[in-house]
Scaffold this motif. Structure first.
Motif, short mmCIF file in Angstrom:
data_model
loop_
_atom_site.label_atom_id
_atom_site.label_comp_id
_atom_site.label_asym_id
_atom_site.label_seq_id
_atom_site.Cartn_x
_atom_site.Cartn_y
_atom_site.Cartn_z
N VAL A 1 28.61 34.70 31.38
CA VAL A 1 29.55 34.23 32.37
C VAL A 1 30.79 33.90 31.44
O VAL A 1 31.90 34.63 31.73
N GLU A 2 30.75 33.20 30.47
CA GLU A 2 31.74 32.77 29.81
C GLU A 2 32.48 33.84 28.97
O GLU A 2 33.60 34.00 28.69
N THR A 3 31.50 34.82 28.33
CA THR A 3 31.90 35.78 27.70
C THR A 3 32.58 36.80 28.47
O THR A 3 33.78 37.23 28.40
N LEU A 4 32.37 37.00 29.65
CA LEU A 4 32.94 37.82 30.61
C LEU A 4 34.46 37.30 31.16
O LEU A 4 35.34 37.88 31.09
N ALA A 5 34.50 35.95 31.41
CA ALA A 5 35.54 35.37 31.80
C ALA A 5 36.67 35.21 30.71
O ALA A 5 37.68 35.25 31.01
N GLY A 6 36.07 35.39 29.58
CA GLY A 6 36.75 35.26 28.38
C GLY A 6 37.70 36.50 27.93
O GLY A 6 38.28 36.76 27.01
N THR A 7 37.27 37.49 28.63
CA THR A 7 37.85 38.86 28.34
C THR A 7 39.28 39.16 28.84
O THR A 7 39.65 38.75 29.70
N PRO A 8 40.07 39.62 27.97
CA PRO A 8 41.56 39.75 28.46
C PRO A 8 41.52 40.87 29.53
O PRO A 8 40.75 41.69 29.66
N GLU B 1 29.35 33.25 41.79
CA GLU B 1 29.78 34.06 43.00
C GLU B 1 30.55 33.51 43.84
O GLU B 1 31.71 33.99 44.12
N THR B 2 30.55 32.12 44.15
CA THR B 2 31.48 31.40 45.06
C THR B 2 32.67 31.40 44.70
O THR B 2 33.81 31.54 44.89
N LEU B 3 32.90 30.63 43.08
CA LEU B 3 33.95 30.60 42.60
C LEU B 3 34.55 32.05 42.37
O LEU B 3 36.06 31.79 42.49
N ALA B 4 34.03 33.10 41.87
CA ALA B 4 34.68 34.13 41.75
C ALA B 4 35.14 34.83 43.16
O ALA B 4 36.15 35.61 42.97
N GLN C 1 43.81 32.14 39.86
CA GLN C 1 43.44 31.33 38.86
C GLN C 1 41.99 31.21 38.38
O GLN C 1 41.15 30.32 37.88
N VAL C 2 41.23 32.23 39.33
CA VAL C 2 39.73 32.45 39.13
C VAL C 2 39.41 32.36 37.80
O VAL C 2 38.35 31.78 37.27
N PRO C 3 39.94 33.38 36.91
CA PRO C 3 39.22 33.60 35.52
C PRO C 3 39.39 32.04 34.54
O PRO C 3 38.41 31.56 34.14
N ALA C 4 40.55 31.41 34.98
CA ALA C 4 40.61 29.89 34.38
C ALA C 4 39.44 29.12 34.89
O ALA C 4 38.91 28.23 34.05
N ALA C 5 39.24 29.12 36.25
CA ALA C 5 38.38 28.32 36.86
C ALA C 5 36.86 28.62 36.26
O ALA C 5 36.11 27.66 35.80
N ILE C 6 36.69 29.81 36.22
CA ILE C 6 35.33 30.22 35.77
C ILE C 6 35.05 29.78 34.20
O ILE C 6 33.93 29.45 33.87
N ARG C 7 36.22 30.07 33.42
CA ARG C 7 35.93 29.30 32.06
C ARG C 7 36.02 28.05 32.02
O ARG C 7 35.02 27.55 31.12
N VAL D 1 42.22 23.28 38.59
CA VAL D 1 42.40 24.38 37.91
C VAL D 1 42.65 25.47 38.85
O VAL D 1 43.74 26.44 38.65
N LEU D 2 41.86 25.59 39.93
CA LEU D 2 42.02 26.44 40.76
C LEU D 2 43.30 26.63 41.51
O LEU D 2 43.71 27.52 41.95
N ALA D 3 43.85 25.36 41.58
CA ALA D 3 45.27 25.41 42.25
C ALA D 3 46.44 25.61 41.29
O ALA D 3 47.57 25.69 41.39
N GLY D 4 46.00 25.77 40.10
CA GLY D 4 47.02 25.86 38.67
C GLY D 4 48.06 24.67 38.73
O GLY D 4 49.16 25.00 38.18
#
Lengths: 355, 355
Positions: free
Chosen positions: A144-151, B145-148, B154-160, B216-219
């Motif tokens: 998940v981290e790898t995918l989330a870190g993809t530009p 899945e829920t977060l995505a 801001q989803v990528p930042a939240a997933i990271r 994070v989700l709200a930026g």
């Protein structure tokens, strides 16, 4: 005795000659990024991951035997290329999918109690159940981290695609575990369509994700993404059914499993379910239902009854249907020709291969 | 004997009176979204999830006892509010974090071999190890899945953010498991700073993620996100050290664990490590190193030696330092005052509470 190549020789028309080269190229392309990801793990967890990938033995010494074929990473690289995505999308998808696949092997081996995989002790057997649970979790988080870190802007879509596959995978594994507790006959018996859904979820979802994820990351056309995903899902069902055929009639020297292994474990596989769905199979049902352990004579008798009831033919027809569906999916959208040929050669090779 | 309220009565200045109401409000706010997420699971896996949340008993009958306090969901809702994020960001964060927390409990109970949690059988004990591994995996996938699936950019930042917490969590659990195999004294002994890092990873990372994820989700401003995350991490270390104090000197009637439980298991907890780091503790080291089981007399003697060597005082000072750091983090950035007060009241209440 049956080998995979005799199971499917009539079903495949594509030349498979280039496939070993394709697998090698994809593995070489993905390996640095995969190693870089694994290096971010806790060292102890990283060793379990490297052991699972076949890179080392217990304790960290270089591995004596080769690892897996790298099917999923090759599907990811070729699927991305076929959709016109840049190489980096294919590599990122490959890393994520290989990590998830390895996580699922680690946990499935615990659930199924399997002591060996690729002729070595499974991770839970070599390192303990707790550590194997933990290593699986770590690989999942790393994916998940790898995918989330993809530009790029397609990360949420890619994460959604991966998590849909993960949910399907868990659902398929849950159904497979529950099948064990269900009866062979009567209204609660497992139907072939339930089996098909289980196989698509358990095996197909991640293959579909592998084939499509690079295209998702690159923002490819939705039609191409859907076609690649569906091709992988059909491939997964075909694989599972072929494994089932080999689990009853396969040559132990080729499959690496004891003869009639799945029958002996009373596993609810496609040929058996298809046979029991035919009329006049009461003797087979009685035999499977008996509380006695199934000895050599009985499993041989069961294999004959399954074949006589059409279970083997039905399973072969099922596998052929799904292989044809893979071809149809790949034909349904414009794909980059060289990569699409690579995909076809790869699938042809894998389906002919003995393990 | 020591209860949590006597451990910390001097360290806390905030009024805790409003906290039960805060917990109830957050639970009510989050419950519909959490139920909706769990309803997407395979029914069997969904039952294990509902059992873990304290919503039902084995078999699905409504639960007789209450579930957990809902600390993480309350932190998520209040953290989001404190940063000025909309309610929906707090709720989405709360759902993701509760799912991850429950996944980690399920798997940790397998790794630690714990048979009970909140006075009921753990999931692996009630449903089997394999199903508990699977249910944990399903909750993990559902969290991602829920977060995505949350709207907004801001989803990528939240997933990271979530996957960093997950990696820390796995790293902390790995270190905790490895601590068991390390010696009490000598160059390979576990140092207090290693313990601190383990506790921050194992317990603090997810609390920090809970407090910060809605922001994070709200930026929200990076400074607010960092402050909330660090507050949660310090809270985690404080919690862990307090648990360690209670594991040696806690009243079994209040902690629900046998007296001296952690000492008897020779667990490498902060008071013991701090005591052994002091000079003149050879007798304590010999006692812990002996191959004999530790009987009542011996553990009582060990508890006295730890206290005499300053282990208890060092642990209390450590907990106080981290609680002060929580306050400092919350003071370091402008936060919405009512929500920040709610956070302080909640922390005060939780640290005074007995379980």
């Amino acid at each position: 005795m049956t080998t995979r190549s005799s199971v499917l020789s009539s079903a495949l028309s594509s030349p498979a000659g280039a496939a070993p080269h394709v697998l090698d190229r994809c593995r070489e392309l993905v390996r640095p990024a995969l190693e870089e990801a694994v290096a971010r793990l806790h060292p102890w967890v990283g060793e379990m991951a490297a052991y699972s990938f076949g890179w080392c033995e217990v304790g960290g010494a270089p591995a004596a035997a080769a690892g897996g074929k790298g099917l999923r990473q090759a599907l990811a690289v070729l699927g991305a290329e076929a959709s016109g995505a840049p190489v980096r999308s294919g590599v990122a998808a490959a890393v994520a999918v290989e990590l998830v696949h390895t996580f699922s092997l680690l946990h499935d081996d615990i659930m199924d109690g399997d002591p060996t995989r690729r002729r070595r002790p499974t991770v839970w057997k070599a390192y303990g159940t707790g550590p194997a649970v933990l290593a699986g979790d770590a690989l999942f988080a790393l994916a998940v981290e790898t995918l989330a870190g993809t530009p790029g802007g397609q990360v949420p879509a890619a994460i959604r695609h991966l998590s849909t596959a993960l949910n399907d995978l868990v659902r398929g594994q849950a159904d497979d575990l529950l099948f064990e507790t269900r009866p062979w006959t009567g209204p609660d018996a497992v139907r072939p369509d339930e089996y098909r859904a289980m196989a698509e979820h358990k095996t197909g979802a991640l293959l579909g994700c592998a084939a499509a994820l690079g295209a998702v990351l690159a923002g490819a056309q939705p039609a191409a993404i859907t076609a690649l995903d569906r091709a992988g899902r059909h491939l997964g069902v075909a694989f599972q059914v072929i494994d089932d055929i080999l689990g009853v009639w396969g040559d132990p020297a080729v499959t690496g499993k004891p003869v009639h292994a799945d029958l002996r474990r009373r596993k609810k596989t496609f040929p058996v379910l298809a046979a029991l769905a035919a009329p006049g199979t009461q003797r087979l049902a009685l035999l499977l239902d008996s509380p006695e352990p199934l000895d050599d004579t009985v499993v041989r008798r069961a294999a004959v009854l399954i074949e006589e009831a059409g279970g083997r033919a039905a399973a072969l027809a099922e596998a052929h249907r799904h292989i044809a569906a893979v071809d149809a999916c790949l034909d349904s959208v414009p794909l980059e020709p060289a990569a699409a040929d690579g995909l076809r050669a790869l699938l042809s090779f894998l389906l002919r291969r003995e393990s």
